[in-house]
Design a protein around this motif. Structure first.
Motif, PDB file in Angstrom:
ATOM      1  N   TYR A  88      29.299  23.169  54.283  1.00 65.44           N
ATOM      2  CA  TYR A  88      28.076  23.953  54.196  1.00 65.44           C
ATOM      3  C   TYR A  88      28.210  24.999  55.289  1.00 65.44           C
ATOM      4  N   GLY A  89      28.240  26.267  54.880  1.00 70.32           N
ATOM      5  CA  GLY A  89      28.498  27.323  55.849  1.00 70.32           C
ATOM      6  C   GLY A  89      27.565  28.503  55.725  1.00 70.32           C
TER       7      GLY A  89
ATOM      8  N   LYS B 259      21.419  30.231  42.907  1.00 70.55           N
ATOM      9  CA  LYS B 259      22.595  29.422  43.265  1.00 70.55           C
ATOM     10  C   LYS B 259      22.590  29.139  44.774  1.00 70.55           C
ATOM     11  N   ILE B 260      22.290  30.144  45.569  1.00 71.54           N
ATOM     12  CA  ILE B 260      22.268  29.970  47.029  1.00 71.54           C
ATOM     13  C   ILE B 260      21.151  28.998  47.412  1.00 71.54           C
ATOM     14  N   GLU B 261      19.989  29.147  46.789  1.00 71.79           N
ATOM     15  CA  GLU B 261      18.879  28.245  47.094  1.00 71.79           C
ATOM     16  C   GLU B 261      19.205  26.813  46.689  1.00 71.79           C
ATOM     17  N   LYS B 262      19.910  26.638  45.567  1.00 66.82           N
ATOM     18  CA  LYS B 262      20.327  25.286  45.145  1.00 66.82           C
ATOM     19  C   LYS B 262      21.313  24.695  46.152  1.00 66.82           C
ATOM     20  N   ASP B 263      22.277  25.521  46.613  1.00 68.53           N
ATOM     21  CA  ASP B 263      23.218  25.058  47.644  1.00 68.53           C
ATOM     22  C   ASP B 263      22.454  24.630  48.888  1.00 68.53           C
ATOM     23  N   PHE B 264      21.511  25.469  49.318  1.00 65.96           N
ATOM     24  CA  PHE B 264      20.749  25.189  50.540  1.00 65.96           C
ATOM     25  C   PHE B 264      19.955  23.885  50.384  1.00 65.96           C
ATOM     26  N   GLU B 265      19.276  23.736  49.244  1.00 69.11           N
ATOM     27  CA  GLU B 265      18.500  22.515  48.981  1.00 69.11           C
ATOM     28  C   GLU B 265      19.403  21.288  48.979  1.00 69.11           C
ATOM     29  N   SER B 266      20.607  21.420  48.399  1.00 67.88           N
ATOM     30  CA  SER B 266      21.524  20.275  48.370  1.00 67.88           C
ATOM     31  C   SER B 266      21.942  19.919  49.799  1.00 67.88           C
ATOM     32  N   GLY B 267      22.078  20.941  50.655  1.00 68.52           N
ATOM     33  CA  GLY B 267      22.400  20.686  52.062  1.00 68.52           C
ATOM     34  C   GLY B 267      21.288  19.928  52.760  1.00 68.52           C
ATOM     35  N   VAL B 268      20.055  20.347  52.524  1.00 70.46           N
ATOM     36  CA  VAL B 268      18.912  19.668  53.129  1.00 70.46           C
ATOM     37  C   VAL B 268      18.872  18.217  52.648  1.00 70.46           C
TER      38      VAL B 268
ATOM     39  N   VAL C  46      22.233  18.049  56.100  1.00 69.72           N
ATOM     40  CA  VAL C  46      22.799  19.127  56.913  1.00 69.72           C
ATOM     41  C   VAL C  46      21.745  19.570  57.927  1.00 69.72           C
ATOM     42  N   ASN C  47      22.163  19.659  59.187  1.00 69.19           N
ATOM     43  CA  ASN C  47      21.224  20.107  60.211  1.00 69.19           C
ATOM     44  C   ASN C  47      21.786  21.258  61.037  1.00 69.19           C
ATOM     45  N   GLY C  48      22.856  21.861  60.561  1.00 70.37           N
ATOM     46  CA  GLY C  48      23.446  23.012  61.232  1.00 70.37           C
ATOM     47  C   GLY C  48      24.718  23.390  60.508  1.00 70.37           C
TER      48      GLY C  48
ATOM     49  N   SER D 155      28.740  22.278  58.495  1.00 76.48           N
ATOM     50  CA  SER D 155      28.638  20.829  58.288  1.00 76.48           C
ATOM     51  C   SER D 155      29.659  20.458  57.230  1.00 76.48           C
ATOM     52  N   PHE D 156      30.327  19.340  57.459  1.00 75.60           N
ATOM     53  CA  PHE D 156      31.404  18.921  56.560  1.00 75.60           C
ATOM     54  C   PHE D 156      31.116  17.553  55.961  1.00 75.60           C
ATOM     55  N   TYR D 157      31.532  17.408  54.708  1.00 77.72           N
ATOM     56  CA  TYR D 157      31.473  16.128  54.000  1.00 77.72           C
ATOM     57  C   TYR D 157      32.883  15.848  53.520  1.00 77.72           C
ATOM     58  N   VAL D 158      33.377  14.662  53.837  1.00 85.07           N
ATOM     59  CA  VAL D 158      34.715  14.267  53.421  1.00 85.07           C
ATOM     60  C   VAL D 158      34.551  13.119  52.433  1.00 85.07           C
TER      61      VAL D 158
END
Length: 172
Positions: free
Chosen positions: A27-28, A130-139, A143-145, A148-151
């Motif tokens: 998440y960048g 699409k950006i808002e969906k990405d952001f919501e998925s991060g929340v 994601v808090n900054g 953020s990485f998910y492996v």
């Protein structure tokens, strides 16, 4: 422990093999200095581990902190509609120090986008959604900054250098 929600799907921007044993989701924010510092290390990880890695980028523009973060994400998504998401992703990070009003069309030209289509796509609601969906998925994923990485769908607690070290250790 935080997990990735939703899991990676065909709507994501993916580089690498579908058969990769390691899936890294970042998440960048294109204007975030730490994301800019992470970019060359992520490139090195991709070169070092090649087909073992599937790399995914999701937008998480921190608009309160970074004036052009959302517009930069729009720029990358608009390029994606011409199958040049990764070229724009790279151009944005490689020119991060110059991100400001007016750079987006210059970058679009530099990667040979159809500028008329690019300008229309920059204004499209589909790109913003699409950006808002990405952001919501991060929340939802915790994601808090940025970055953020998910492996393999689990939140990775650490920076990109720690991620690289873990990958090197697990491949020995």
């Amino acid at each position: 422990m935080s997990t990735l929600k939703p899991i990676v799907s065909k709507i994501d921007h993916i580089q690498g093999s579908d058969n990769a044993s390691i899936e890294i989701v970042e998440y960048g924010d294109y204007e975030c200095p730490a994301c800019g510092d992470a970019y060359p290390i992520l490139k090195e990880i991709e070169e070092t581990f090649g087909h073992q890695i599937k790399f995914v980028f999701r937008n998480f523009p921190l608009q309160k902190a970074h004036q052009f973060a959302f517009e930069a994400a729009v720029c990358a998504e608009a390029a994606g509609l011409q199958n040049k998401f990764w070229e724009m992703h790279d151009a944005l990070y490689e020119n991060q120090y110059r991100i400001a009003e007016g750079i987006f069309e210059e970058l679009a030209e530099s990667i040979d986008l159809d500028l008329e289509k690019f300008k229309l796509d920059m204004d499209s609601s589909a790109v913003k959604d699409k950006i808002e969906k990405d952001f919501e998925s991060g929340v939802r994923s915790g994601v808090n900054g940025t970055p953020s990485f998910y492996v393999n769908q689990a939140k990775f607690d650490g920076g990109v250098a720690d991620l690289y070290q873990m990958l090197k250790e697990s491949s020995e």
